[in-house]
Write a protein that holds these residues in place. Structure first.
Motif, PDB file in Angstrom:
ATOM      1  N   PHE A 207       0.844  -1.199   0.000  1.00  0.00           N
ATOM      2  CA  PHE A 207       0.000   0.000   0.000  1.00  0.00           C
ATOM      3  C   PHE A 207       0.877   1.246   0.000  1.00  0.00           C
ATOM      4  O   PHE A 207       2.080   1.200   0.309  1.00  0.00           O
ATOM      5  N   LEU A 208       0.261   2.350  -0.341  1.00  0.00           N
ATOM      6  CA  LEU A 208       0.907   3.653  -0.331  1.00  0.00           C
ATOM      7  C   LEU A 208       0.134   4.553   0.611  1.00  0.00           C
ATOM      8  O   LEU A 208      -1.088   4.668   0.510  1.00  0.00           O
ATOM      9  N   THR A 209       0.866   5.168   1.533  1.00  0.00           N
ATOM     10  CA  THR A 209       0.246   6.170   2.391  1.00  0.00           C
ATOM     11  C   THR A 209       0.527   7.543   1.796  1.00  0.00           C
ATOM     12  O   THR A 209       1.671   8.007   1.787  1.00  0.00           O
TER      13      THR A 209
ATOM     14  N   ALA B  12       6.233  20.991  -7.845  1.00  0.00           N
ATOM     15  CA  ALA B  12       7.092  21.444  -6.752  1.00  0.00           C
ATOM     16  C   ALA B  12       8.567  21.262  -7.128  1.00  0.00           C
ATOM     17  O   ALA B  12       8.941  20.348  -7.869  1.00  0.00           O
ATOM     18  N   THR B  13       9.408  22.132  -6.594  1.00  0.00           N
ATOM     19  CA  THR B  13      10.830  22.092  -6.957  1.00  0.00           C
ATOM     20  C   THR B  13      11.557  20.916  -6.318  1.00  0.00           C
ATOM     21  O   THR B  13      12.488  20.362  -6.913  1.00  0.00           O
ATOM     22  N   GLU B  14      11.186  20.521  -5.108  1.00  0.00           N
ATOM     23  CA  GLU B  14      11.850  19.402  -4.434  1.00  0.00           C
ATOM     24  C   GLU B  14      10.798  18.417  -3.924  1.00  0.00           C
ATOM     25  O   GLU B  14      10.504  18.326  -2.735  1.00  0.00           O
ATOM     26  N   PRO B  15      10.198  17.660  -4.825  1.00  0.00           N
ATOM     27  CA  PRO B  15       9.112  16.759  -4.421  1.00  0.00           C
ATOM     28  C   PRO B  15       9.619  15.523  -3.693  1.00  0.00           C
ATOM     29  O   PRO B  15      10.756  15.078  -3.893  1.00  0.00           O
ATOM     30  N   ASN B  16       8.775  14.980  -2.831  1.00  0.00           N
ATOM     31  CA  ASN B  16       9.007  13.681  -2.207  1.00  0.00           C
ATOM     32  C   ASN B  16       8.517  12.617  -3.180  1.00  0.00           C
ATOM     33  O   ASN B  16       7.320  12.549  -3.473  1.00  0.00           O
ATOM     34  N   MET B  17       9.383  11.781  -3.708  1.00  0.00           N
ATOM     35  CA  MET B  17       9.035  10.882  -4.796  1.00  0.00           C
ATOM     36  C   MET B  17       7.841   9.996  -4.460  1.00  0.00           C
ATOM     37  O   MET B  17       6.978   9.740  -5.308  1.00  0.00           O
ATOM     38  N   ALA B  18       7.783   9.489  -3.222  1.00  0.00           N
ATOM     39  CA  ALA B  18       6.680   8.598  -2.858  1.00  0.00           C
ATOM     40  C   ALA B  18       5.350   9.344  -2.762  1.00  0.00           C
ATOM     41  O   ALA B  18       4.292   8.718  -2.743  1.00  0.00           O
ATOM     42  N   GLY B  19       5.429  10.682  -2.747  1.00  0.00           N
ATOM     43  CA  GLY B  19       4.205  11.467  -2.631  1.00  0.00           C
ATOM     44  C   GLY B  19       3.830  12.198  -3.903  1.00  0.00           C
ATOM     45  O   GLY B  19       2.901  13.013  -3.896  1.00  0.00           O
ATOM     46  N   VAL B  20       4.538  11.910  -5.003  1.00  0.00           N
ATOM     47  CA  VAL B  20       4.261  12.602  -6.253  1.00  0.00           C
ATOM     48  C   VAL B  20       3.139  11.895  -7.017  1.00  0.00           C
ATOM     49  O   VAL B  20       3.139  10.665  -7.156  1.00  0.00           O
ATOM     50  N   ILE B  21       2.208  12.689  -7.512  1.00  0.00           N
ATOM     51  CA  ILE B  21       1.177  12.183  -8.424  1.00  0.00           C
ATOM     52  C   ILE B  21       1.526  12.732  -9.803  1.00  0.00           C
ATOM     53  O   ILE B  21       1.385  13.940 -10.052  1.00  0.00           O
ATOM     54  N   ASN B  22       1.992  11.861 -10.678  1.00  0.00           N
ATOM     55  CA  ASN B  22       2.520  12.254 -11.976  1.00  0.00           C
ATOM     56  C   ASN B  22       1.461  12.072 -13.056  1.00  0.00           C
ATOM     57  O   ASN B  22       0.958  10.962 -13.267  1.00  0.00           O
ATOM     58  N   LEU B  23       1.115  13.164 -13.726  1.00  0.00           N
ATOM     59  CA  LEU B  23       0.129  13.128 -14.799  1.00  0.00           C
ATOM     60  C   LEU B  23       0.848  13.228 -16.138  1.00  0.00           C
ATOM     61  O   LEU B  23       1.614  14.176 -16.363  1.00  0.00           O
ATOM     62  N   THR B  24       0.611  12.274 -17.032  1.00  0.00           N
ATOM     63  CA  THR B  24       1.283  12.271 -18.332  1.00  0.00           C
ATOM     64  C   THR B  24       0.317  11.836 -19.430  1.00  0.00           C
ATOM     65  O   THR B  24      -0.720  11.221 -19.160  1.00  0.00           O
TER      66      THR B  24
ATOM     67  N   ARG C 193      -3.910   4.581 -17.718  1.00  0.00           N
ATOM     68  CA  ARG C 193      -3.223   3.591 -16.889  1.00  0.00           C
ATOM     69  C   ARG C 193      -2.923   4.255 -15.558  1.00  0.00           C
ATOM     70  O   ARG C 193      -2.338   5.343 -15.508  1.00  0.00           O
ATOM     71  N   LEU C 194      -3.363   3.632 -14.480  1.00  0.00           N
ATOM     72  CA  LEU C 194      -3.128   4.144 -13.134  1.00  0.00           C
ATOM     73  C   LEU C 194      -2.184   3.199 -12.409  1.00  0.00           C
ATOM     74  O   LEU C 194      -2.452   1.992 -12.304  1.00  0.00           O
ATOM     75  N   ASP C 195      -1.078   3.738 -11.909  1.00  0.00           N
ATOM     76  CA  ASP C 195      -0.117   2.922 -11.162  1.00  0.00           C
ATOM     77  C   ASP C 195       0.112   3.564  -9.804  1.00  0.00           C
ATOM     78  O   ASP C 195       0.460   4.759  -9.717  1.00  0.00           O
ATOM     79  N   ILE C 196      -0.123   2.795  -8.744  1.00  0.00           N
ATOM     80  CA  ILE C 196       0.107   3.253  -7.372  1.00  0.00           C
ATOM     81  C   ILE C 196       1.230   2.404  -6.796  1.00  0.00           C
ATOM     82  O   ILE C 196       1.093   1.177  -6.648  1.00  0.00           O
ATOM     83  N   ASP C 197       2.355   3.047  -6.494  1.00  0.00           N
ATOM     84  CA  ASP C 197       3.558   2.327  -6.057  1.00  0.00           C
ATOM     85  C   ASP C 197       4.036   2.894  -4.723  1.00  0.00           C
ATOM     86  O   ASP C 197       4.115   4.125  -4.566  1.00  0.00           O
ATOM     87  N   PRO C 198       4.352   2.043  -3.752  1.00  0.00           N
ATOM     88  CA  PRO C 198       4.746   2.521  -2.419  1.00  0.00           C
ATOM     89  C   PRO C 198       5.997   3.395  -2.434  1.00  0.00           C
ATOM     90  O   PRO C 198       6.179   4.224  -1.535  1.00  0.00           O
ATOM     91  N   PHE C 199       6.872   3.217  -3.430  1.00  0.00           N
ATOM     92  CA  PHE C 199       8.141   3.942  -3.447  1.00  0.00           C
ATOM     93  C   PHE C 199       8.188   5.060  -4.498  1.00  0.00           C
ATOM     94  O   PHE C 199       8.855   6.071  -4.295  1.00  0.00           O
ATOM     95  N   ASN C 200       7.468   4.856  -5.614  1.00  0.00           N
ATOM     96  CA  ASN C 200       7.545   5.814  -6.722  1.00  0.00           C
ATOM     97  C   ASN C 200       6.301   6.683  -6.865  1.00  0.00           C
ATOM     98  O   ASN C 200       6.157   7.410  -7.849  1.00  0.00           O
ATOM     99  N   GLY C 201       5.417   6.585  -5.906  1.00  0.00           N
ATOM    100  CA  GLY C 201       4.237   7.427  -5.926  1.00  0.00           C
ATOM    101  C   GLY C 201       3.170   6.947  -6.905  1.00  0.00           C
ATOM    102  O   GLY C 201       3.034   5.747  -7.178  1.00  0.00           O
ATOM    103  N   ILE C 202       2.409   7.896  -7.449  1.00  0.00           N
ATOM    104  CA  ILE C 202       1.247   7.583  -8.293  1.00  0.00           C
ATOM    105  C   ILE C 202       1.485   8.145  -9.686  1.00  0.00           C
ATOM    106  O   ILE C 202       1.894   9.306  -9.841  1.00  0.00           O
ATOM    107  N   THR C 203       1.224   7.325 -10.700  1.00  0.00           N
ATOM    108  CA  THR C 203       1.305   7.780 -12.083  1.00  0.00           C
ATOM    109  C   THR C 203      -0.037   7.550 -12.760  1.00  0.00           C
ATOM    110  O   THR C 203      -0.590   6.451 -12.700  1.00  0.00           O
ATOM    111  N   ILE C 204      -0.541   8.610 -13.392  1.00  0.00           N
ATOM    112  CA  ILE C 204      -1.754   8.496 -14.205  1.00  0.00           C
ATOM    113  C   ILE C 204      -1.364   8.864 -15.633  1.00  0.00           C
ATOM    114  O   ILE C 204      -1.039  10.020 -15.920  1.00  0.00           O
ATOM    115  N   GLU C 205      -1.361   7.854 -16.491  1.00  0.00           N
ATOM    116  CA  GLU C 205      -0.967   8.026 -17.883  1.00  0.00           C
ATOM    117  C   GLU C 205      -2.207   7.893 -18.756  1.00  0.00           C
ATOM    118  O   GLU C 205      -2.873   6.852 -18.747  1.00  0.00           O
TER     119      GLU C 205
END
Length: 704
Positions: free
Chosen positions: A229-231, A268-280, A299-311
């Motif tokens: 899970f990702l918090t 953000a200039t210095e994001p926390n990778m696990a907390g980034v929601i990346n839209l592409t 495609r939605l990917d939720i990863d505990p270490f790399n955050g969230i990606t919505i492609e």
């Protein structure tokens, strides 16, 4: 001589009687105040015949004056009209009128036009006055059936001696244990829903469903990552997005801030990778591996270490991925968001989802012509539609009961057509429909209405988890319209959520609000400028054609032979297009032109007795069906020439025209209902390109 001591009240009445005799100015009948009368509507028996049922209205006099045998009129609306207003040769109408006279009352259409669902009950010779403390039950045969309390008569108001009417509260009683009250006919075997039955039906053990089925609509594919899970922490989470997805990023930021504590900065200039929601965006995204990119897919990917990606394949796909993410946020986060203690985090399942719409058209229709809704309510509804990935929102802004959109150059449409009230001759506004006028506000000619929704609900705050009696006591907006700026705001708000707004202007029938508004306009100009008075006129005043629509109207069809009809339609559609053009993000797709529910009591009833039809060489000698084809071809042309595609109701192909004309491309909304078997559409469908949405078709129906 014996002396009789009279009570003071009797003496006063006697003195008043002398005044009545000596001065005609005081010859009024005294009655109880409106708020001293109680009304109770009951369903009695559905087994008395086909498409009729027996109900009763009980009048209780709690005042100190007698409700006399004359000089009062009790007005109300009912979507189940009294049978007494049926045509003179209808056997149910004949019997119902006799039933009324046997009780020494008349029950008839209230307005001068005798058109619609507005009725009046009045005493006639022989009516026995209702004394203080007494009740009188009046039996009424009504049309169709009443299965729900909110189908009962509503919006009661009483007028004495021809004065302004005052509101009267009504209550409704139905006994769920009495099958005569609750079944539609003797062949209706559906069980009545009770608390016990609902508990039994919903008491099954809840099963665990996969994450694929937890999202609505169901995901095309989804896979959890071994219980990980990702918090998502509100104080460290951020959003990353290219400029092309800036609107989607703003939407996501606003949605998360509504739910959780945090700023959720964009890029953000210095994001926390696990907390980034990346839209592409990936234009080649293929969600079902068929080798073809899927429009609106993501495609939605939720990863505990790399955050969230919505492609997304496109911006719409990214937006729908955001909606799936919102639905995966736990309920306790939503629950706390409406309190003062928003949560600071949300626990999300680590997973990958692939999804794309299975239907290109995913829509909802809202009828604001009959019951107006504020712009703010529309915004709330659009937000809800977006949450479930709906992409089309149709607004019925013009119908018999109201016109709800400002059209520059035609102020009468909203000055007159956006108002309902006590106006029997309809000189200033439409008459009351569906029990509503200006809700709890003044200006509609009905005095003494409830001051607010609680008073309308007999002092109880409604929660609308079922029927509320306020619905019968003036709740509902019969007044209101959207300015051009309001509508532009709605267009932009919807476009920002990837929703196309489709307007419905229903013609040639369902046009009563437009017709009456243009008659109001005609009367405004007729003494000074007859050309201008007739410029947008929609009816032939010499037309003696008679018809009766499914909504009980006798005057709601525009005349297809008049230049004013097409000048009006062109004006409306061109001004509508200008509103769309003023909002760059709003896409012009289609416009719903109606075409439904012209009555079918017999051949050639709609325009057969219109002199204007015979005087116009283009329409002279045509049958009703041919005239419909003539009108609809021109209506389609007006819509198409302004950049819209034509949508219509299924009646256009099933029974209105001749079946021998190609209307071109139609987007057809069909309300076909059948119990099984085959539904045959006229051969016209072979000529016309049809895109059909059946919103009320049972699975056993087949279209051919």
């Amino acid at each position: 001589m014996n002396q009789i001591k009279l009570p003071l009240k009797v003496l006063a009445v006697a003195l008043m009687s002398q005044l009545v005799i000596s001065n005609p100015a005081y010859s009024e009948t005294f009655h109880p105040k409106a708020n001293e009368l109680e009304l109770l509507w009951k369903v009695v028996d559905h087994d008395i015949g086909e498409n009729i049922f027996l109900g009763s209205l009980t009048i209780t006099n709690n005042g100190t004056e007698t409700l006399s045998d004359k000089d009062w009129s009790l007005y109300f609306s009912s979507v189940r009209p009294p049978a007494s207003v049926l045509p003179s040769d209808n056997i149910d109408g004949i019997n119902a009128r006799k039933q009324m006279l046997d009780q020494n009352v008349l029950l008839k259409n209230a307005d001068d036009a005798a058109s619609g669902d507005y009725f009046v009950l009045e005493p006639v010779a022989g009516f026995k006055p209702i004394l203080p403390g007494e009740s009188r039950e009046i039996m009424i045969t009504a049309q169709y059936w009443q299965m729900l309390k909110n189908d009962s008569p509503s919006g009661f108001h009483i007028a004495y001696n021809g004065q302004a009417p005052h509101a009267i509260s009504v209550d409704v009683m139905m006994d769920p244990s009495d099958p005569k009250q609750t079944r539609q006919s003797i062949n209706d075997n559906m069980p009545v829903q009770t608390a016990q039955l609902r508990f039994t039906e919903n008491n099954a053990e809840k099963s665990q469903v996969s994450v694929q089925h937890q999202v609505v609509p169901q995901l095309q594919a989804a896979e959890l990552k071994d219980g990980a899970f990702l918090t998502l922490l509100g104080w460290t989470a951020s959003i990353k997005a290219p400029e092309s997805l800036h609107n989607e990023a703003l939407y996501l930021q606003s949605s998360l801030k509504d739910l959780m504590k945090g700023d959720f900065p964009i890029n953000a200039t210095e994001p926390n990778m696990a907390g980034v929601i990346n839209l592409t965006i990936n234009p080649l995204l293929d969600t079902d591996a068929d080798g073809v990119a899927d429009k609106e897919g993501y495609r939605l990917d939720i990863d505990p270490f790399n955050g969230i990606t919505i492609e997304g394949k496109d911006a719409s796909g990214v937006f729908y991925g955001i909606q799936t993410l919102r639905q995966l946020i736990p309920n306790d986060v939503y629950q706390s968001s409406v309190s003062a203690n928003k949560m600071q985090h949300a626990v999300l399942p680590a997973m990958t989802a692939l999804d794309a719409p299975r239907f290109e058209y995913r829509g909802m229709m809202l009828d604001v012509a009959r019951n107006f809704q504020s712009k703010e309510t529309i915004f709330k509804l659009i937000d809800l539609l977006a949450y479930y990935k709906i992409n089309k929102f149709e607004m019925n802004v013009a119908n018999d009961e109201g016109w709800r959109l400002e059209i520059p150059g035609l102020p009468e449409l909203t000055e007159f057509g956006a108002k309902r009230g006590y106006d029997l001759s309809e000189t200033k506004m439409l008459h009351t429909f569906m029990g509503s006028s200006n809700e709890f506000n003044t200006g509609d000619g009905i005095e003494g209405k409830p001051k607010n929704i609680i008073e309308a609900n007999n002092g109880v705050k409604p929660d609308f988890q079922g029927f509320e009696i306020a619905q019968q006591n003036f709740l509902g907006k019969g007044w209101g319209y959207y300015t051009t700026e309001d509508f532009k705001d709605i267009l932009k708000y919807a476009a920002d959520r990837h929703i196309d707004v489709i307007l419905e202007y229903d013609f040639p029938a369902h046009a009563r609000a437009a017709i009456k508004a243009m008659e109001y306009r005609y009367n405004k100009y007729k003494e000074t400028d007859l050309v201008e008075a007739n410029r947008y006129r929609l009816i032939d005043p010499l037309d003696k054609s008679e018809y009766y629509t499914p909504q009980f109207y006798t005057d709601n069809i525009v005349n297809p032979s008049l230049d004013g009809t097409y000048a009006f339609l062109e004006k409306v559609i061109s001004e509508t297009k200008a509103m769309y053009d003023a909002v760059p993000s709003a896409e012009i797709t289609r416009l719903h032109g109606g075409g439904d529910e012209l009555p079918h009591l017999g051949p050639n009833e709609w325009w057969a007795k219109s002199p204007a039809i015979q005087q116009n060489p283009e329409t002279a000698g045509k049958t009703d069906a041919e005239l419909f084809d003539y009108f609809f071809m021109r209506w389609v042309s007006i819509i198409n020439q302004n950049g819209f595609k034509m949508a219509s109701w299924g009646d256009v192909l099933t029974h209105n025209g001749t079946g021998n004309v190609d209307y071109g491309e139609l987007y057809l909304y069909s309300g076909i209902t059948c119990g099984g078997g085959v539904m045959n559409i006229k051969p016209m469908s072979l000529l016309t390109k049809v895109m059909m949405w059946c919103y009320r078709m049972r699975p056993t129906c087949t279209l051919i």
